[in-house]
Design a protein around this motif. Sequence first.
Motif, PDB file in Angstrom:
ATOM      1  N   TYR A  98       0.805  -1.228   0.000  1.00  0.00           N
ATOM      2  CA  TYR A  98       0.000   0.000   0.000  1.00  0.00           C
ATOM      3  C   TYR A  98       0.833   1.271   0.000  1.00  0.00           C
ATOM      4  O   TYR A  98       0.393   2.332  -0.453  1.00  0.00           O
ATOM      5  CB  TYR A  98      -0.925   0.016   1.221  1.00  0.00           C
ATOM      6  CG  TYR A  98      -0.199   0.245   2.529  1.00  0.00           C
ATOM      7  CD1 TYR A  98      -0.069   1.521   3.064  1.00  0.00           C
ATOM      8  CD2 TYR A  98       0.397  -0.809   3.210  1.00  0.00           C
ATOM      9  CE1 TYR A  98       0.613   1.743   4.241  1.00  0.00           C
ATOM     10  CE2 TYR A  98       1.087  -0.603   4.384  1.00  0.00           C
ATOM     11  CZ  TYR A  98       1.199   0.676   4.904  1.00  0.00           C
ATOM     12  OH  TYR A  98       1.889   0.880   6.060  1.00  0.00           O
ATOM     13  N   ASP A  99       2.077   1.191   0.503  1.00  0.00           N
ATOM     14  CA  ASP A  99       2.928   2.380   0.611  1.00  0.00           C
ATOM     15  C   ASP A  99       3.857   2.556  -0.593  1.00  0.00           C
ATOM     16  O   ASP A  99       4.726   3.427  -0.588  1.00  0.00           O
ATOM     17  CB  ASP A  99       3.746   2.339   1.901  1.00  0.00           C
ATOM     18  CG  ASP A  99       4.655   1.108   1.987  1.00  0.00           C
ATOM     19  OD1 ASP A  99       4.588   0.246   1.085  1.00  0.00           O
ATOM     20  OD2 ASP A  99       5.425   1.025   2.963  1.00  0.00           O
TER      21      ASP A  99
ATOM     22  N   VAL B 207      -0.722   1.559  -9.884  1.00  0.00           N
ATOM     23  CA  VAL B 207      -0.536   0.125  -9.717  1.00  0.00           C
ATOM     24  C   VAL B 207      -1.444  -0.334  -8.582  1.00  0.00           C
ATOM     25  O   VAL B 207      -1.679   0.411  -7.617  1.00  0.00           O
ATOM     26  CB  VAL B 207       0.944  -0.217  -9.409  1.00  0.00           C
ATOM     27  CG1 VAL B 207       1.379   0.335  -8.044  1.00  0.00           C
ATOM     28  CG2 VAL B 207       1.184  -1.718  -9.460  1.00  0.00           C
ATOM     29  N   THR B 208      -1.977  -1.525  -8.717  1.00  0.00           N
ATOM     30  CA  THR B 208      -2.856  -2.068  -7.679  1.00  0.00           C
ATOM     31  C   THR B 208      -2.016  -2.806  -6.643  1.00  0.00           C
ATOM     32  O   THR B 208      -1.268  -3.723  -6.973  1.00  0.00           O
ATOM     33  CB  THR B 208      -3.897  -3.024  -8.290  1.00  0.00           C
ATOM     34  OG1 THR B 208      -4.638  -2.327  -9.300  1.00  0.00           O
ATOM     35  CG2 THR B 208      -4.849  -3.529  -7.216  1.00  0.00           C
TER      36      THR B 208
ATOM     37  N   THR C 184      -5.877  -1.736  -3.330  1.00  0.00           N
ATOM     38  CA  THR C 184      -6.063  -0.304  -3.589  1.00  0.00           C
ATOM     39  C   THR C 184      -5.093   0.162  -4.673  1.00  0.00           C
ATOM     40  O   THR C 184      -3.961  -0.334  -4.771  1.00  0.00           O
ATOM     41  CB  THR C 184      -5.823   0.517  -2.315  1.00  0.00           C
ATOM     42  OG1 THR C 184      -4.492   0.242  -1.818  1.00  0.00           O
ATOM     43  CG2 THR C 184      -6.833   0.158  -1.248  1.00  0.00           C
ATOM     44  N   ASP C 185      -5.528   1.132  -5.478  1.00  0.00           N
ATOM     45  CA  ASP C 185      -4.665   1.710  -6.493  1.00  0.00           C
ATOM     46  C   ASP C 185      -3.810   2.802  -5.873  1.00  0.00           C
ATOM     47  O   ASP C 185      -4.307   3.632  -5.105  1.00  0.00           O
ATOM     48  CB  ASP C 185      -5.495   2.308  -7.628  1.00  0.00           C
ATOM     49  CG  ASP C 185      -5.914   1.262  -8.648  1.00  0.00           C
ATOM     50  OD1 ASP C 185      -5.532   0.084  -8.484  1.00  0.00           O
ATOM     51  OD2 ASP C 185      -6.614   1.622  -9.612  1.00  0.00           O
ATOM     52  N   ILE C 186      -2.528   2.797  -6.200  1.00  0.00           N
ATOM     53  CA  ILE C 186      -1.624   3.834  -5.717  1.00  0.00           C
ATOM     54  C   ILE C 186      -0.961   4.495  -6.921  1.00  0.00           C
ATOM     55  O   ILE C 186      -0.734   3.867  -7.956  1.00  0.00           O
ATOM     56  CB  ILE C 186      -0.557   3.276  -4.755  1.00  0.00           C
ATOM     57  CG1 ILE C 186       0.216   2.116  -5.401  1.00  0.00           C
ATOM     58  CG2 ILE C 186      -1.180   2.817  -3.455  1.00  0.00           C
ATOM     59  CD1 ILE C 186       1.330   1.567  -4.540  1.00  0.00           C
TER      60      ILE C 186
END
Length: 245
Positions: free
Chosen positions: A173-174, A206-207, A212-214
């Motif tokens: 996620y980061d 990117v997923t 989640t998309d970041i």
Amino acid sequence: MKKVDLNCDIGESFGQYTLGNDEEIMRYISSANIACGFHAGDHSTMNKTVKLALENSVSIGAHPGFPDLQGFGRRNITVSPEEAYEIVLYQVGALSAFVKAQGGSLHHVKPHGALYNMAAVNEILASAIANAVYHFDPQLILYGLAGSELIKAGEKIGLTTANEVFADRTYQYDGTLTPRSYPNALITNTDEAISQVIKMVKEQKVTSIEGTDINIKADTICIHGDGAHALSFAKKIHEALSKIQ
């Protein structure tokens, strides 16, 4: 759409051990990150790989890692900023000698493995690496994980940087890469990898493994040369990128 660089970690054979299919993969990439003898590679392999890159008009980069041949440079090692500076400078200098001897020029530096991942989140380590590159040649491009501390350190000191994304790795996620110790760290399905690449290039997203998309910036895309299907992987991603650029 701007042209995106396709790079590959390469030149990882040493002594009697052969790793990867460098000669064939070189046909499908635009930049080569050549191992400098600490985590993989040796003097003969470095010389041969530089020659191969020049023959294929592929940009040459130094790929310095921790002095950890047994662990392939993928084990975290605690080093001081001074040590990090020295091991990077040492390896970049070694590869540059082979490049110069063959009439070429060094294009970039991309840290390897644990050194790369640690520098992505450690400002002090990132700064030491960026300083080593800058002091060797301020015209070199510093490759680092997109949006990472290494990219920030390179920009701060005045280096040109290239935000790197990975075709065959999953993301957290980061924006960091999923550790290789996790079961879902690698993408082995070629279609999935191509879909991830196209999304990163076209949408700059990117997923993550959390779903989640970041946001992500893709200046250069990495593929690995030591996988079981590395050659077909390189060929198909090269073809996919050619269609959208």
